[in-house]
Design an enzyme around this catalytic site. Structure first.
Site, mmCIF file in Angstrom:
data_model
loop_
_atom_site.group_PDB
_atom_site.id
_atom_site.type_symbol
_atom_site.label_atom_id
_atom_site.label_comp_id
_atom_site.label_asym_id
_atom_site.label_seq_id
_atom_site.Cartn_x
_atom_site.Cartn_y
_atom_site.Cartn_z
ATOM 1 C CG ASP A 185 4.811 -1.586 1.820
ATOM 2 O OD1 ASP A 185 3.569 -1.443 2.943
ATOM 3 O OD2 ASP A 185 5.553 -2.450 1.898
ATOM 4 C CG HIS A 186 0.618 3.484 5.498
ATOM 5 N ND1 HIS A 186 1.040 3.773 6.460
ATOM 6 C CD2 HIS A 186 -0.159 4.787 4.925
ATOM 7 C CE1 HIS A 186 0.535 4.963 7.366
ATOM 8 N NE2 HIS A 186 -0.301 5.632 6.217
ATOM 9 N NE ARG A 187 2.826 -4.213 3.085
ATOM 10 C CZ ARG A 187 3.470 -4.557 2.060
ATOM 11 N NH1 ARG A 187 2.847 -6.560 2.465
ATOM 12 N NH2 ARG A 187 4.098 -5.060 0.946
ATOM 13 C CB VAL A 206 6.808 3.657 6.315
ATOM 14 C CG1 VAL A 206 7.938 5.245 6.456
ATOM 15 C CG2 VAL A 206 8.282 2.912 6.209
ATOM 16 N N PRO A 217 0.759 -0.796 0.257
ATOM 17 C CG PRO A 217 -0.118 -1.041 2.163
ATOM 18 C CD PRO A 217 0.824 -2.122 1.186
#
Length: 533
Positions: free
Chosen positions: A505-507, A509, A331
């Site tokens: 990568d929002h998973r 950061v 994401p």
């Protein structure tokens, strides 16, 4: 003579198939051990395949443009000394009685000239010198300069054969794949002595030319010293002391010729700095500072064909797979910030004028790279890898630099960039760029990256939303730097402004870490003195 077939090998990257790009030999050619046979394109890079045996080419079993599976025979050779996979060949020097056959293998020389140099052809004593005796002193030139000097009259006869002899032995060959070629191959393509031997051969060639010129001038009553001095002054005045008369006479490796062609550079206009008088990659890049391999020189016509079908293979197939996997697995979240980079541009200008950075390419990308490394040190989670079961935080930086090459997008990386000084980082960036443009980037140079930079500013773009390189969780986009109105101390002034963008990568950061990271990169561009921290 025994017939031997050479199957397409696995070049060490899990290869299952490859495309035949260009044959370097033809039916009927005599080939030597480790001579380049063919250039292939894998999903990641161009690779030259060397021959594991010597002999005569009797068949090319596949055509250029064909996609071939690993293990399928691609060439047939008649040879008395065919070599099984992984077997070692005896060096030419170990064969009792008879000349060294490798000396005649001019095609493997790293320096290629389409026509022999005129001075060597004009020298009668050199022309009558057998090639084998000339090659033996050349091989001993590195450890015994005195012996080389004694054999100097024979060297100009085959200046190319000197490099071929040094490179073609079992001790110096570098064009060897796993399980193929000579058993004692060195990791480098040329031994240190090879460059020295080439330089001695070139010096002997110039000396022979000078002797011939002196004899001709004596017959006409002209003072050789005065005429040579006048010619030297004239050459210096025109700035072409070492330019070649025609492109075919220019000494340059095939990749260098291709690079010059891609950049729109005439080889005859380049001042060569190689030890043997050859044009180097640095010479081409230095001459073509404002040129770009990606710039459209002309607008083509539409043509008669309404549609064109392009097979999805090689690098394009690898790019499609990687980008699809990254875009629809991680994401993405992107952030942007405008930056006053005036001090960065002033810093770059000072570095270019510094004797320490003489001959090294310095650009704003160097400062951005150093800024990213500094920001990673302060925000470690952006230098991570997601594995579904765990997050691996790397305490080293393999800095990826996205490169748009004629073959497509690749992202080679600089290993352990966190340990490099500013000068070392500049040299690594220059080498990475030149290697990518030459199409010589290896799979190992593109593996194990931890964080990347894409410089879209070179195309005049302000910013963008880059897609993450698979296996990484952060990528920085560098925009163009140009004058813009900027408020300084309550007044509107013209400043050099750029936009820094980044995707994460929002998973892995979170928004606060991503924001601090981008802010840190921007802070260095605003004040490079922070790098002294």
């Amino acid at each position: 003579m025994a017939a031997a077939e050479f199957p397409l090998p696995d070049v060490g990257e899990g290869l299952t198939e490859a495309e035949i790009v260009q044959w370097r030999v033809a039916i009927g050619d005599e080939i030597a051990v480790d001579q380049v046979l063919v250039e292939i394109e894998t999903a990641k890079s161009l690779v030259e395949l060397p021959s594991p045996f010597a002999g005569t080419v009797t068949g090319l079993l596949v055509s250029e443009g064909d996609t071939v599976e690993v293990g399928k025979p691609i060439i047939r050779v008649d040879s008395d000394a065919s070599v099984a996979s992984g077997a070692a060949l005896s060096a030419p020097a170990e064969q009792p009685g008879g000349p060294a056959p490798v000396a005649a293998s001019a095609p493997v020389s790293p320096v290629v000239a389409s026509t022999p140099p005129a001075p060597a052809a004009a020298s009668a004593p050199v022309a009558q010198t057998p090639p084998a005796p000339a090659a033996a002193p050349a091989r001993a030139a590195a450890p015994a300069p005195a012996a080389s000097a004694a054999a100097a009259p024979a060297a100009p006869a085959q200046p190319v054969a000197v490099d071929a002899t040094v490179q073609g032995t079992d001790e110096s060959s570098g064009a060897v794949l796993v399980g193929y070629g000579s058993a004692t191959s060195a990791p480098s393509r040329r031994k240190p002595g090879a460059r020295r031997a080439a330089a001695l051969a070139a010096e002997a060639s110039r000396a022979s030319s000078a002797d011939a010129a002196a004899a001709a001038e004596a017959a006409t009553g002209t003072d050789p010293g005065e005429e040579r001095t006048a010619e030297a002054i004239s050459a210096l005045g025109s700035g072409s002391a070492r330019k070649q008369s025609t492109a075919t006479n220019v000494l340059a490796k095939p990749p260098i010729r291709k690079l010059a062609k891609d950049l729109g550079v005439e080889l005859t206009e380049i001042v060569a700095t190689g030890l043997a008088g050859e044009v180097t990659r640095d010479d081409v890049i230095r001459h073509a500072k404002q040129a770009s391999v990606f710039r459209n020189i002309e607008t083509p016509e539409w043509g008669e064909v309404r549609s064109e079908t392009i097979p999805v293979k090689g690098v394009r197939k690898a790019i499609a797979t990687a980008m699809t996997s990254s875009a629809f697995t991680a994401p993405h979240v992107s952030l942007f910030v405008d930056v006053d980079a005036t001090h960065t541009m002033e810093f770059v200008k000072r570095l270019k004028a510094s004797p320490t950075f003489a001959g090294v390419k310095v650009s704003p990308l160097l400062i951005v790279a150093k800024a990213v490394i500094w920001a990673v040190r302060r925000n470690r989670s952006v230098n991570s890898t997601w594995t579904d079961r765990e997050i691996i935080v790397h305490h080293f930086v393999n800095l990826g630099i996205a490169a748009a090459t004629p073959r497509g997008l690749i992202v080679p990386n600089i290993k352990d960039a966190q340990d490099m000084s500013l000068l070392e980082l500049a040299q690594a960036l220059e080498e990475l760029t030149i290697t990518a443009r030459d199409g010589k980037t290896t799979p190992a140079q593109m593996a194990n990256g931890t964080v990347s930079i894409t410089n879209i500013g070179v195309f005049g773009m302000d910013t963008g939303t880059p897609i993450l390189n698979p296996g990484e969780v952060a990528i920085v986009a560098m925009g163009t730097i140009k004058p813009k109105p900027w408020v300084v101390d309550g007044e509107v002034r013209s400043r050099m402004v750029t936009t820094i963008g980044a995707s994460f990568d929002h998973r892995v950061v979170d928004g606060d870490v991503a924001s601090r990271f981008v802010h840190d990169v921007a802070s260095v561009l605003e004040e490079p003195a922070l790098l002294l921290d």
